[in-house]
Design an enzyme around this catalytic site. Sequence first.
Site, short mmCIF file in Angstrom:
data_model
loop_
_atom_site.label_atom_id
_atom_site.label_comp_id
_atom_site.label_asym_id
_atom_site.label_seq_id
_atom_site.Cartn_x
_atom_site.Cartn_y
_atom_site.Cartn_z
NE ARG A 55 -1.77 -2.29 2.72
CZ ARG A 55 -1.91 -3.57 2.41
NH1 ARG A 55 -2.93 -3.98 1.75
NH2 ARG A 55 -0.99 -4.45 2.77
CB THR A 56 3.50 2.58 2.20
OG1 THR A 56 2.78 2.20 3.37
CG2 THR A 56 4.15 3.93 2.43
CE LYS A 84 26.67 -3.64 -7.82
NZ LYS A 84 26.85 -2.62 -8.88
NE ARG A 105 7.45 0.82 4.49
CZ ARG A 105 6.24 0.30 4.55
NH1 ARG A 105 6.04 -0.97 4.23
NH2 ARG A 105 5.20 1.04 4.93
CG HIS A 133 3.97 4.16 8.34
ND1 HIS A 133 4.00 5.06 7.30
CD2 HIS A 133 3.58 2.98 7.80
CE1 HIS A 133 3.64 4.45 6.18
NE2 HIS A 133 3.38 3.18 6.46
C1 NCD Z 1 2.17 -1.18 7.98
C2 NCD Z 1 3.67 -0.93 8.03
O1 NCD Z 1 4.38 -1.21 7.07
O2 NCD Z 1 4.06 -0.38 9.03
N1 NCD Z 1 1.59 -1.17 6.76
C3 NCD Z 1 1.36 0.02 6.09
O3 NCD Z 1 2.27 0.75 5.76
N2 NCD Z 1 0.09 0.36 5.81
C4 NCD Z 1 1.67 -2.14 8.97
C5 NCD Z 1 2.25 -3.52 9.08
O4 NCD Z 1 3.21 -3.88 8.40
O5 NCD Z 1 1.70 -4.28 9.87
#
Ligand code: NCD
Length: 306
Positions: A55-56, A84, A105, A133
């Site tokens: 999703r993100t 590397k 991320r 997040h």
């Molecule tokens: C979450 C995350 O990656 O922190 N998902 C998200 O970004 N919507 C939640 C999770 O991984 O449980």
Amino acid sequence: MEFQDRDITSIEDFTRQEIAYILNKAKTMEPLAAKGSDILKGKILANIFFEPSTRTRLSFESAMLKLGGNNIGFADVESASVKKGENLADTIRTVENYADIIALRHPLEGAAKLAAEFAKIPVINAGSGAEEHPTQALVDLYTIQKERQKIDGLKVAVVGDLRYGRTVHSLAYALSLYDVELTLVSPETLRMRREVLRAIQSKISVTETQNLEKTIPQADVLYVTRIQKERFPDQAEYAKVKGTYRIDLKSLANAKKDLVILHPLPRVDEISAEVDSTPQARYFQQVWNGIVVRMALLGLLLGAVK
Ligand code: NCD
């Protein structure tokens, strides 16, 4: 209010007034998300994902495309030069030459802050280990406001892995800016991080409990999370808490009719599939909201939305 060229490393970067501004801008993005726009034409977003994401990453990409911009990046560490031995600072100092903004991320806490220090372009934290997040918290607030027309005055219950779940840390900080009653439901070993508790307890009413059954009938919002298996240092500890909470039709028997059930997703077994067709289940609407909130953020940080 000035957003252009800012980084988003933590939800604590924002005041309540700024959050309200972002949520209002997200609302104005709803029609653009449906029919497209070209306000970010020529702009490039680099999506650098060192951890799995559906999703993100895809919502950032979709948001950029819906505003007429472009995406580059990697989602598979195996295919990038970190494989590397390249460090994060060098990756950032490289990628900033190719893009106007970065969504990052990373499995390490503090990664987004480090990247923001090195980058000359805005960095958005798309998840920093178990830490934060922030854009998910904005999506969560937007969804609550859209569903209930307010945030103040609500009783919000947050359930699951409050220790390793980064979304609940950002959400707790964000909710502490509102007049909400927060109930934190978790197994003893997965209680909310002390530093987050300390920061929010002086601002709002916070109750910690292990009892989900007693919590559900009171709640206006039930925010359910996955137990973060991959972040447990010891898998034997995970085995002890696996499957602790499971929301099904039976557990919702005494829930309010207008309860709003949210989940950042992915779900494993903490919400039974039979709940999906109840009017209270809003977690797939929450996914849509992820696009409009990220459209607003990209537009604001790149100076195309005022
Ligand atoms: C979450 C995350 O990656 O922190 N998902 C998200 O970004 N919507 C939640 C999770 O991984 O449980």
